[in-house]
Scaffold this motif. Structure first.
Motif, short mmCIF file in Angstrom:
data_model
loop_
_atom_site.label_atom_id
_atom_site.label_comp_id
_atom_site.label_asym_id
_atom_site.label_seq_id
_atom_site.Cartn_x
_atom_site.Cartn_y
_atom_site.Cartn_z
N ILE A 45 0.82 -1.21 0.00
CA ILE A 45 0.00 0.00 0.00
C ILE A 45 0.86 1.26 0.00
O ILE A 45 0.60 2.20 -0.74
N ASP A 46 1.89 1.27 0.83
CA ASP A 46 2.74 2.46 0.91
C ASP A 46 3.47 2.73 -0.40
O ASP A 46 3.69 3.88 -0.77
N TYR A 58 6.07 6.89 1.29
CA TYR A 58 7.46 6.60 1.61
C TYR A 58 7.83 7.04 3.03
O TYR A 58 8.87 6.66 3.55
N TYR A 59 6.99 7.89 3.66
CA TYR A 59 7.24 8.33 5.03
C TYR A 59 6.23 7.77 6.03
O TYR A 59 6.44 7.87 7.24
N ILE A 63 6.28 7.98 10.16
CA ILE A 63 5.45 9.03 10.76
C ILE A 63 4.54 8.45 11.84
O ILE A 63 4.46 8.98 12.96
N PHE A 64 3.89 7.35 11.53
CA PHE A 64 2.94 6.79 12.49
C PHE A 64 3.61 6.03 13.62
O PHE A 64 3.04 5.91 14.71
N ASN A 65 4.81 5.54 13.40
CA ASN A 65 5.60 5.02 14.51
C ASN A 65 5.89 6.12 15.52
O ASN A 65 5.79 5.94 16.74
N ARG A 198 -4.88 5.92 8.85
CA ARG A 198 -3.74 5.09 8.47
C ARG A 198 -4.10 3.60 8.50
O ARG A 198 -3.85 2.86 7.54
N TYR A 199 -4.72 3.15 9.57
CA TYR A 199 -5.00 1.73 9.73
C TYR A 199 -6.03 1.23 8.72
O TYR A 199 -5.91 0.12 8.19
#
Length: 311
Positions: A45-46, A58-59, A63-65, A198-199
């Motif tokens: 997906i990314d 690509y980020y 970012i979500f981490n 995001r999820y």
């Protein structure tokens, strides 16, 4: 709490349909691309989102981490209501229901709602307040959130009017200053909605699935007991429950586990509470949330009679 003449003050900017950003038709650039990544790594997906300037494929993982690592910095502590002398959980629920209704009428951005509720809870955690100013705190927190998230936001005189002129423009501005000073101007905090975006993308949700999961996380805004769960746990539990109700075979896809590091066991308590919220929402005294998610723009997900009839 009065929402007098709300339709006169709708946020015109947010009524404008926004065009979907153009994404390159080819998945990879015609030159200068990394051949190793193409040949050895499957397209996920990314990778598909790498050309989307809004999704930043690509980020996105990093970012979500990071957001998950800081999400507990500015959230209210469980049990804060015990220190309040005049207000209780029921009064808080009435206030949040009113904020949801006002947010809907002004057609504000989703993040504005979550930030407003966060500011309300964090202020109430620190300051003992009387019932007479509870709505003032709510409208002032909404004003702060609007200034932070919106491009165009309601005029302060319109915010005063939605309280049926219970409070003046000066009182709203004074409370705004008190909230900001009390919270030491620490406003930025990730919400369950941002994690849900995001999820749900990692799970490749259809629009109706996303709206149902959004319905679940907005229920948690109403429920004081849900403060004990972090925003990312609420978001992934909503995704998990949505998949479960849809009889999806892979309830927790590997991409989601890799992003969050959560297991099914980690979600057990929150998912159970979400189910209870969903079962009890039809009998709640507050109706703004059900009204909102009964609208076509939210796929009318609130019209499901019970857990077994969704989809």
């Amino acid at each position: 709490m009065n929402t007098h003449s709300l339709d006169l003050y709708s946020n015109k900017e947010n009524q404008i349909s926004k065009k979907t950003p153009r994404v390159a038709e080819n998945r990879f650039r015609s030159f200068g691309h990394d051949i190793t990544n193409i040949t050895l790594r499957p397209l996920d997906i990314d990778s598909q989102d790498s050309f989307d300037p809004q999704r930043l494929g690509y980020y996105a993982h990093d970012i979500f981490n990071y957001l998950q690592s800081i999400e507990k910095l500015y959230i209210p502590r469980e049990g804060y209501m015990r220190r309040q002398h005049e207000i209780n959980e029921g009064m808080r629920a009435i206030l949040i229901d009113w904020v949801i209704e006002v947010h809907l009428k002004f057609k504000l951005l989703p993040e504005t709602l979550y930030l407003a509720v966060n500011l309300i809870d964090r202020y109430l955690e620190i300051v003992n307040v009387s019932t007479s100013i509870l709505q003032l705190i709510g409208v002032s927190a909404l004003l702060i959130a609007c200034k932070y998230e919106e491009i165009y936001f309601p005029d302060i005189k319109d915010l005063a009017k939605i309280t049926d002129d219970t409070y003046t423009k000066a009182e709203i501005l004074e409370m705004e200053a008190k909230i900001l000073s009390t919270l030491q101007y620490n406003i930025t905090t990730p919400s369950s909605f941002r994690f849900l975006e995001r999820y749900s993308r990692l799970c490749e949700f259809e629009e109706k699935d996303f709206h149902f999961a959004q319905y679940l996380i907005e229920m948690t805004l109403m429920e004081y007991k849900m403060i004990k769960f972090s925003p990312s746990i609420i978001a992934i539990s909503a995704v998990y429950l949505t998949n479960k109700l849809n009889d999806v075979k892979d309830l927790l896809p590997s991409a989601l586990i890799e992003q969050t590091k959560y297991s099914k066991q980690d979600l057990k308590a929150c998912t159970k509470e979400l189910q209870l919220c969903l079962q009890n929402i039809k009998h709640a005294q507050q109706h703004a949330l059900v009204k909102k998610f009964s609208l076509p723009r939210f796929s009318e997900v609130a019209k499901s009679v019970n857990l077994g009839t969704y989809l």
